[in-house]
Design an enzyme around this catalytic site. Structure first.
Site, PDB file in Angstrom:
ATOM      1  N   PHE A  22       0.812  -1.219   0.000  1.00 14.18           N
ATOM      2  CA  PHE A  22       0.000   0.000   0.000  1.00 14.18           C
ATOM      3  C   PHE A  22       0.851   1.277   0.000  1.00 14.18           C
ATOM      4  O   PHE A  22       0.326   2.376   0.192  1.00 14.18           O
ATOM      5  CB  PHE A  22      -0.924   0.021   1.229  1.00 14.18           C
ATOM      6  CG  PHE A  22      -1.849  -1.153   1.302  1.00 14.18           C
ATOM      7  CD1 PHE A  22      -2.694  -1.456   0.246  1.00 14.18           C
ATOM      8  CD2 PHE A  22      -1.883  -1.973   2.412  1.00 14.18           C
ATOM      9  CE1 PHE A  22      -3.544  -2.546   0.301  1.00 14.18           C
ATOM     10  CE2 PHE A  22      -2.731  -3.062   2.484  1.00 14.18           C
ATOM     11  CZ  PHE A  22      -3.573  -3.351   1.423  1.00 14.18           C
ATOM     12  N   LYS A  47       8.117  -4.142   6.490  1.00 13.24           N
ATOM     13  CA  LYS A  47       8.778  -5.447   6.335  1.00 13.24           C
ATOM     14  C   LYS A  47       8.349  -6.087   5.020  1.00 13.24           C
ATOM     15  O   LYS A  47       7.204  -6.484   4.861  1.00 13.24           O
ATOM     16  CB  LYS A  47       8.430  -6.343   7.528  1.00 13.24           C
ATOM     17  CG  LYS A  47       8.965  -5.789   8.847  1.00 13.24           C
ATOM     18  CD  LYS A  47       8.458  -6.565  10.030  1.00 13.24           C
ATOM     19  CE  LYS A  47       9.115  -6.080  11.313  1.00 13.24           C
ATOM     20  NZ  LYS A  47       8.781  -4.673  11.627  1.00 13.24           N
ATOM     21  N   ALA A 100       3.502  -6.067  18.514  1.00 18.94           N
ATOM     22  CA  ALA A 100       2.790  -4.814  18.759  1.00 18.94           C
ATOM     23  C   ALA A 100       2.066  -4.745  20.100  1.00 18.94           C
ATOM     24  O   ALA A 100       2.146  -3.742  20.809  1.00 18.94           O
ATOM     25  CB  ALA A 100       1.807  -4.554  17.622  1.00 18.94           C
ATOM     26  N   LYS A 143      12.439 -12.743   8.127  1.00 21.09           N
ATOM     27  CA  LYS A 143      12.006 -13.490   9.325  1.00 21.09           C
ATOM     28  C   LYS A 143      10.552 -13.941   9.193  1.00 21.09           C
ATOM     29  O   LYS A 143      10.158 -14.978   9.730  1.00 21.09           O
ATOM     30  CB  LYS A 143      12.198 -12.645  10.587  1.00 21.09           C
ATOM     31  CG  LYS A 143      11.476 -11.296  10.615  1.00 21.09           C
ATOM     32  CD  LYS A 143      10.134 -11.352  11.311  1.00 21.09           C
ATOM     33  CE  LYS A 143       9.443  -9.988  11.291  1.00 21.09           C
ATOM     34  NZ  LYS A 143       9.074  -9.510  12.592  1.00 21.09           N
ATOM     35  N   ARG A 166       1.489 -13.198  13.738  1.00 21.04           N
ATOM     36  CA  ARG A 166       0.442 -13.689  12.846  1.00 21.04           C
ATOM     37  C   ARG A 166       0.944 -14.624  11.754  1.00 21.04           C
ATOM     38  O   ARG A 166       0.197 -15.492  11.308  1.00 21.04           O
ATOM     39  CB  ARG A 166      -0.310 -12.505  12.227  1.00 21.04           C
ATOM     40  CG  ARG A 166       0.517 -11.496  11.453  1.00 21.04           C
ATOM     41  CD  ARG A 166      -0.381 -10.333  11.025  1.00 21.04           C
ATOM     42  NE  ARG A 166       0.297  -9.331  10.221  1.00 21.04           N
ATOM     43  CZ  ARG A 166       0.856  -8.234  10.721  1.00 21.04           C
ATOM     44  NH1 ARG A 166       0.843  -8.026  12.027  1.00 21.04           N
ATOM     45  NH2 ARG A 166       1.426  -7.349   9.925  1.00 21.04           N
ATOM     46  N   ASN A 167       2.186 -14.468  11.307  1.00 15.32           N
ATOM     47  CA  ASN A 167       2.685 -15.345  10.250  1.00 15.32           C
ATOM     48  C   ASN A 167       2.801 -16.787  10.750  1.00 15.32           C
ATOM     49  O   ASN A 167       2.400 -17.729  10.077  1.00 15.32           O
ATOM     50  CB  ASN A 167       4.038 -14.833   9.736  1.00 15.32           C
ATOM     51  CG  ASN A 167       3.904 -13.529   8.982  1.00 15.32           C
ATOM     52  OD1 ASN A 167       3.496 -13.488   7.831  1.00 15.32           O
ATOM     53  ND2 ASN A 167       4.228 -12.423   9.660  1.00 15.32           N
ATOM     54  N   LYS A 203      -2.936  -7.738   7.138  1.00 13.39           N
ATOM     55  CA  LYS A 203      -2.413  -8.484   6.003  1.00 13.39           C
ATOM     56  C   LYS A 203      -1.285  -9.406   6.438  1.00 13.39           C
ATOM     57  O   LYS A 203      -0.497  -9.082   7.323  1.00 13.39           O
ATOM     58  CB  LYS A 203      -1.890  -7.526   4.919  1.00 13.39           C
ATOM     59  CG  LYS A 203      -2.922  -6.526   4.411  1.00 13.39           C
ATOM     60  CD  LYS A 203      -4.146  -7.194   3.837  1.00 13.39           C
ATOM     61  CE  LYS A 203      -3.873  -7.927   2.539  1.00 13.39           C
ATOM     62  NZ  LYS A 203      -5.099  -8.510   1.961  1.00 13.39           N
ATOM     63  N   GLN A 262       2.169 -10.870   5.811  1.00 11.16           N
ATOM     64  CA  GLN A 262       3.341 -10.427   5.053  1.00 11.16           C
ATOM     65  C   GLN A 262       4.233 -11.582   4.613  1.00 11.16           C
ATOM     66  O   GLN A 262       4.897 -11.505   3.586  1.00 11.16           O
ATOM     67  CB  GLN A 262       4.162  -9.441   5.902  1.00 11.16           C
ATOM     68  CG  GLN A 262       3.451  -8.125   6.179  1.00 11.16           C
ATOM     69  CD  GLN A 262       3.098  -7.363   4.922  1.00 11.16           C
ATOM     70  OE1 GLN A 262       1.939  -7.146   4.631  1.00 11.16           O
ATOM     71  NE2 GLN A 262       4.082  -6.978   4.152  1.00 11.16           N
TER      72      GLN A 262
END
Length: 282
Positions: free
Chosen positions: A39, A61, A95, A146, A210-211, A237, A239
């Site tokens: 974005f 990232k 976060a 990472k 989250r990944n 999103k 990544q």
């Protein structure tokens, strides 16, 4: 307060939301870029009335693929902003823990000593300790790659594998990250990989974030990446999958897949139907 993602964590009074980008950056001497890299837009910023000797820093990232090789997001920012001095900030900074004011560290990767000192002074505080190193590319690639390694860690979790297996994924992932960085960029510092942006961020991302969580769900057969992203990320999103595609584009173009067996296998599992159990067959 970010009521969607960090409900109950209030901003300090000096943080003011301004939906008008031209107004928000008018007279600015420091610009902080922190948005999903897909974005990233510059049309308005290129004509903004910025302050003198304005500097930029990227917390984004990801990488892009251009002209036969990888391109750093910081490089895109620098070129799009007329050669602006651009640094990066990466580290073990989940976060919700940062928002709770829990102790953590981060790393500024800088090109000029003056910029490194400014950004370190700006961000550093007792619960958010900031180191710095003259290595923009190394720091940024640690932050991007990472997320790819975290997919591998998530596959392990989804299969019920233990700490030994995940430790192996982390070790191989760090090794391939360093190799990728040195292969495509000059000036990579060995110390970068032992900073918060390197080993520390890789570890925390492979145990949380989250990944890893979405990759665990994928290995358990809970749906496609789009399905999992919608059900688990509340609009955020993923990544790691995007970066895995970008990395593989680079490796295939250079015919280097065999030199990066973990990155290649993660891509194969994620997008080519390879059995997640093959994550340990490198």
């Amino acid at each position: 307060e970010n009521v969607k993602y960090l409900k109950g964590k209030t901003f300090t009074n000096n943080v003011v939301a301004d939906p008008d980008i031209m107004s928000a950056v008018k007279g600015a001497t420091l610009l902080i870029f922190v948005t999903p890299h897909q974005f990233l837009k510059f049309d308005a910023l290129q004509t903004a009335e910025l302050g003198p000797d304005c500097k930029a820093i990227s917390l984004i990232k990801g990488i892009e693929f251009e002209e036969g090789g990888p391109r750093l997001i910081s490089g895109i920012i620098k070129d799009s902003m007329g050669g602006m001095d651009t640094s990066v900030l990466m580290g073990a900074n989940v976060a919700n823990e940062v928002a709770a004011d829990e102790f953590c560290e981060s790393t500024v990767g800088f090109a000029t000593e003056g910029a490194g000192a400014v950004w370190q002074k700006l961000f550093d505080c007792p619960t958010f300790r900031v180191g710095k190193i003259k290595d923009v590319a190394g720091v940024e690639l640690c932050g991007a790659l990472k997320n790819v390694v975290a997919l591998g860690a998530g596959f392990c979790d989804g299969l019920g594998y233990g700490g030994n297996t995940k430790a192996a994924i982390i070790r191989i992932g760090l090794k391939e990250t360093a190799k990728f960085a040195r292969l495509f960029f000059k000036g990579i510092q060995d110390d970068t990989f032992m900073e918060s942006c390197g080993l520390a961020d890789l570890v925390t991302t492979c145990f949380g974030g989250r990944n890893r969580a979405c990759a665990e769900a994928f290995a358990k057969g809970e749906g496609t990446w789009d399905d999992i992203e919608k059900s688990k990320l509340n609009g955020q999103k993923l990544q790691g999958t995007i970066t895995a595609k970008d990395v593989m584009t680079v490796l295939k173009h250079k015919k280097l897949e065999a030199q990066f067996p973990l990155f290649a296998r993660i891509y194969e599992i994620a997008f080519e139907g390879k059995d997640p159990k093959s994550i340990v067959e490198l």
